[in-house]
Design an enzyme around this catalytic site. Structure first.
Site, PDB file in Angstrom:
ATOM      1  N   LYS A 177       0.842  -1.204   0.000  1.00  0.00           N
ATOM      2  CA  LYS A 177       0.000   0.000   0.000  1.00  0.00           C
ATOM      3  C   LYS A 177       0.873   1.247   0.000  1.00  0.00           C
ATOM      4  O   LYS A 177       1.558   1.531   0.980  1.00  0.00           O
ATOM      5  CB  LYS A 177      -0.923   0.059   1.209  1.00  0.00           C
ATOM      6  CG  LYS A 177      -1.940   1.200   1.040  1.00  0.00           C
ATOM      7  CD  LYS A 177      -2.562   1.668   2.321  1.00  0.00           C
ATOM      8  CE  LYS A 177      -1.759   2.721   3.036  1.00  0.00           C
ATOM      9  NZ  LYS A 177      -1.815   4.066   2.441  1.00  0.00           N
ATOM     10  N   SER A 230       5.629   6.776  10.545  1.00  0.00           N
ATOM     11  CA  SER A 230       5.805   7.442  11.831  1.00  0.00           C
ATOM     12  C   SER A 230       5.871   6.439  12.978  1.00  0.00           C
ATOM     13  O   SER A 230       5.323   5.337  12.895  1.00  0.00           O
ATOM     14  CB  SER A 230       4.652   8.411  12.078  1.00  0.00           C
ATOM     15  OG  SER A 230       3.471   7.682  12.343  1.00  0.00           O
ATOM     16  N   GLU A 251      10.425   0.653  10.174  1.00  0.00           N
ATOM     17  CA  GLU A 251      11.398   1.753   9.997  1.00  0.00           C
ATOM     18  C   GLU A 251      10.648   3.021  10.351  1.00  0.00           C
ATOM     19  O   GLU A 251       9.785   3.471   9.602  1.00  0.00           O
ATOM     20  CB  GLU A 251      11.871   1.837   8.545  1.00  0.00           C
ATOM     21  CG  GLU A 251      12.607   0.622   8.042  1.00  0.00           C
ATOM     22  CD  GLU A 251      14.042   0.553   8.504  1.00  0.00           C
ATOM     23  OE1 GLU A 251      14.489   1.489   9.200  1.00  0.00           O
ATOM     24  OE2 GLU A 251      14.708  -0.430   8.186  1.00  0.00           O
ATOM     25  N   CYS A 285      13.329  10.482   7.326  1.00  0.00           N
ATOM     26  CA  CYS A 285      13.292  10.008   8.714  1.00  0.00           C
ATOM     27  C   CYS A 285      14.668  10.105   9.372  1.00  0.00           C
ATOM     28  O   CYS A 285      14.772  10.286  10.565  1.00  0.00           O
ATOM     29  CB  CYS A 285      12.749   8.597   8.779  1.00  0.00           C
ATOM     30  SG  CYS A 285      13.475   7.495   7.574  1.00  0.00           S
ATOM     31  N   GLU A 382       9.905  14.943  16.049  1.00  0.00           N
ATOM     32  CA  GLU A 382      10.258  14.893  14.638  1.00  0.00           C
ATOM     33  C   GLU A 382       9.371  15.884  13.885  1.00  0.00           C
ATOM     34  O   GLU A 382       8.149  15.801  13.949  1.00  0.00           O
ATOM     35  CB  GLU A 382      10.044  13.479  14.102  1.00  0.00           C
ATOM     36  CG  GLU A 382      10.582  13.318  12.704  1.00  0.00           C
ATOM     37  CD  GLU A 382      10.410  11.905  12.167  1.00  0.00           C
ATOM     38  OE1 GLU A 382       9.385  11.283  12.457  1.00  0.00           O
ATOM     39  OE2 GLU A 382      11.306  11.439  11.446  1.00  0.00           O
TER      40      GLU A 382
END
Lengths: 471, 281
Positions: A177, A230, A251, A285, A382
């Site tokens: 997806k 996330s 990840e 990231c 973040e």
């Protein structure tokens, strides 16, 4: 200062259809509803894309299950040839892929053309070579089955390659997806699978938003879940697969420290800092979002950095001179604005170069915060945008302490001309990737992944095979 | 008049010391036939937290020690265990021959893992030939503090889950087998005299269902080994709690402890770090 004439890449090289279906069992099929994907640089609607319902996801998983029998039984050398074919077609259609990626994502063509797409091809080449050599990797050669994979919008095609190439090399089949804001290159990849005559069902692409992703992750007949995104969603996924036999790799987010010592080559460090946080608009990231600079060179470094930022060119992603493209979505722009405002409210000083923002589309100027304390939100959360927080340190121990003072542990940077100090730092930094005197380098042969709340498992390299084999 | 024996008081093992539970509680441990054997300490949530604190404090020193040094200490544990063969055989209470065989197997397993300390990086690390002028190496490193719910096999099983966690540089908080915890505390005496720094291994006795969820939810624990959890509901709850800070989880299983363990128990609690540096003149 030189002015550059516009140097736009032609968008005629890519043929965008008005609407796209789901890619299930080797064919495009219609979904029950649809959504629009827009060009974040000008908010123009690019195409209508189908939403996969849980029934659609179920069909995709069934197709993948059926194909698993064929694909896993195929000799590794034959699987390898399919992957090599895919890699070659990606190279043949590289320009088309790069333009489409920049249109749908907003990233500069300079990056999609020179970084994303070449790495995508390289990943398929690399894992193609593993398909018939699994016996040498030390993880056995038993694939897991159907892999459900959910990927983010920051590197739509590269994340697809990181997920699909090792999964297929090991003999798994996939249901992937893509992110709802960047589905188009995944759908073009589906066409590439058709051109490569990949057996139907080996790769299935289901588009949609969070609900579609949740259906993929929770499907009882999925044996392996791989997610990049996330930390917040990673937590939910880890909870979802708890108590099942599904293998999971994640990840997740990061808040990397980019540490500059006083003896560093300052000009190179400045280039590294820029590349670390402004590459891909900071939608990375592993971005070096916390600059830790030794106090003695703070002023000198910041002067150089501000001067360098003033030369960055923000604008049309398809212009070959553009350094900074568009923020991927209105939602993401709102989040960056909110966290930046919070940075000011909490007492840090904000600076951006004089920078004209286009009137339409989603834009945010490169931004630096100085006087940042470890407790500030902008040093902890973040931001996932072109926002750099600057902190200082005096001793190597303090640098390590501050760098590791985060629940994340994805990456870190170290800038110093002293080799023994690099090795000392590399040992102590709790991060999955440490770039010394460089930043944001990727390669299919190199394992990538996080410590702590940046997730588990590695992608790339020999280590990347482990995620897709029954070890 | 016959001599009255001096019985052992079974306590916890935290930070290299042997405290009683701060809760002041204990529970009765019986033989398979139901005879009274001892009152074992029943650790509380506070004891579990203290153990995590001790394990965290020990982590920098233990993970920073050279692999050679860690291997030497694991081998030393094997030596000390060998020296107490008779005592363990008696405490296992499974019949002399079978008990001695189990002690021997545990000693051999420690020796096997001791040898891995300076080899796992060669087997699971890599030099990566990237397409560019860079020096690029990947090496495995420990995750941090690992909470281990030990299996009921009181010695071989216990050693088989603890050794792989610590030989790679992690520190451990171990919840001993609830039904047969005595050998675990005696093993703690072995650990305490093996040059193992205090806090590297902490052993709690008590109720698994009471302790495991707190360790699973503890934000300063990085890994969770659920091997010894037999209740699927408890395992599910622990794995869900572990998601909060994304602990590395080893799900429950019933391994054959006499079989070749492989390296999976070591790699389950290791991270891979990739270091890049430009190459050039």
């Amino acid at each position: 200062m030189f002015e550059y004439a516009p140097a736009p890449e032609s968008r005629d090289v890519v043929d965008i259809k008005p609407s796209y279906g789901l890619f299930i069992n080797g064919e495009f099929v219609s979904g029950s509803s649809s959504f629009k994907t827009v060009n974040p640089a000008n908010e123009e609607v690019l195409a209508e894309v189908a939403v996969a319902s849980s029934d659609d996801v179920d069909r995709a998983v069934q197709a993948a299950r059926k194909a698993f029998g064929v694909w896993s039984a195929m000799p590794g050398a034959e699987r390898a040839k399919y992957l090599f074919r895919i890699a070659r077609i990606i190279q043949e259609r590289a320009r088309e892929l790069a333009v489409l990626e920049s249109l749908d994502n907003g990233k500069p063509i300079r990056e999609s053309r020179d970084v994303d797409v070449p790495l995508v091809a390289a990943h398929f080449f690399y894992y193609a070579g593993w398909a018939d050599k699994l016996a040498y990797a030390g993880f056995g050669d038993r694939p897991l089955g159907v892999a459900g994979q959910v990927i983010p919008w920051n590197f739509p095609l590269l994340m697809l390659a990181w997920k699909i190439a090792p999964a297929l090399a090991c003999g798994n089949t996939v249901v992937l997806k893509p992110a709802e804001t960047t589905p188009l290159t995944a759908l073009l990849f589906a066409e590439i699978c058709q051109q490569a005559d990949l057996p139907p069902g080996v790769v299935n692409i289901v588009t949609g938003a969070g609900e579609t992703g949740a259906a993929v992750v929770a499907h009882p007949d999925v044996n392996k879940v791989a997610f990049t995104g996330s930390t917040e969603v990673g937590r939910i996924i880890a909870r979802t697969v708890a108590g099942t036999s599904k293998k999971l790799t994640l990840e997740l987010g990061g808040k990397a420290a980019n540490i500059v010592f006083e003896d560093a080559a300052i000009d190179q460090a400045v280039e590294g800092i820029v590349n670390g946080i402004f590459f891909n608009q900071g939608h990375v990231c592993c971005a070096g979002s916390r600059l830790l600079v030794q106090e003695s060179v703070q002023d000198q470094l910041l002067d150089s950095l501000r001067r360098r930022l003033s030369t960055l060119r923000l604008g049309d992603p398809l212009d070959k001179n553009t350094d900074i493209g568009a923020i991927n979505s209105a939602d993401q722009l709102a989040k960056i604005r909110q966290l930046s405002d919070l940075g000011e409210a909490e007492g840090a000083a904000r600076w951006s170069p004089a920078c004209e923002l286009p009137e339409k589309g989603f834009w945010f100027p490169p931004t630096i915060f100085t006087g940042v304390a470890q407790s500030h939100s902008i040093a902890r959360e973040e931001i996932f945008g072109p926002v750099l927080s600057v902190l200082t340190f005096r001793t190597p121990d303090e640098a390590v302490e501050k760098a590791n003072n985060t629940p994340y542990g994805l990456s870190a940077g170290v800038w110093t001309e002293k080799g023994s100090r690099i090795l000392w730092m590399a040992d102590r930094l709790r991060a999955g990737v440490v770039w010394a005197n460089t930043f944001n380098k990727f390669d299919p042969t190199s394992p990538f992944g996080g410590y702590k709340e940046s997730g588990y498992g590695r992608e790339g390299g020999l280590a990347g095979l482990e995620a897709y084999l029954d070890v | 008049m016959s001599r009255l024996s001096v019985r052992k008081t079974y306590k916890l093992f935290i930070g290299g010391a042997f405290p009683r539970s701060e809760s002041g509680r204990s529970y009765v441990v019986t033989s398979p036939k139901g005879d009274f054997l001892a009152n074992a300490s029943r650790a509380s949530r506070k004891d579990a937290r203290d153990a995590v604190t001790a394990a965290r404090k020990a982590f920098p020193g233990w993970s920073g020690a050279t692999p050679y040094n860690r291997g030497q200490i694991l081998y030393r544990i094997a030596e000390m265990l060998e020296g107490r063969r008779g005592q363990f055989a008696e405490e296992l209470g499974t019949g002399k021959k079978a008990a001695l065989e189990q002690v021997d197997a545990a000693v051999d397993r420690l020796v096997w893992y001791a040898g891995w300390s300076d080899k796992i990086a060669s087997v699971r690390g890599s030099a990566n030939p990237v397409a560019g002028p860079y020096f690029n190496l990947s090496t495995p490193e420990p995750s941090g503090v690992v909470a281990v719910i030990a299996p009921s096999d009181p010695l071989l099983g216990l050693v088989s889950v603890v050794a792989p966690v610590i030989v790679t540089g992690n520190t451990a908080v171990v919840v001993a087998s609830e039904s047969s915890p005595l050998a675990s505390i005696t093993l703690a005496e072995v650990l305490a005299t093996s040059d193992l720094p205090g806090g590297v291994v902490n052993i709690l006795t008590g109720h698994q269902a009471e302790l495991a969820p707190w360790l699973a939810a503890h934000m300063d624990v990085n890994g969770l080994d659920l091997t010894g959890v037999t209740d699927p509901d408890l395992a599910l709850r622990c794995e869900q709690e572990a998601a909060e800070n994304l602990k590395r989880v080893l799900r429950p299983s019933t391994p054959d402890w006499s079989a070749d363990p492989g390296i999976g128990r070591m790699t389950a609690f290791m991270e891979t770090k990739t270091v890049w540096h430009p190459a050039g003149v």
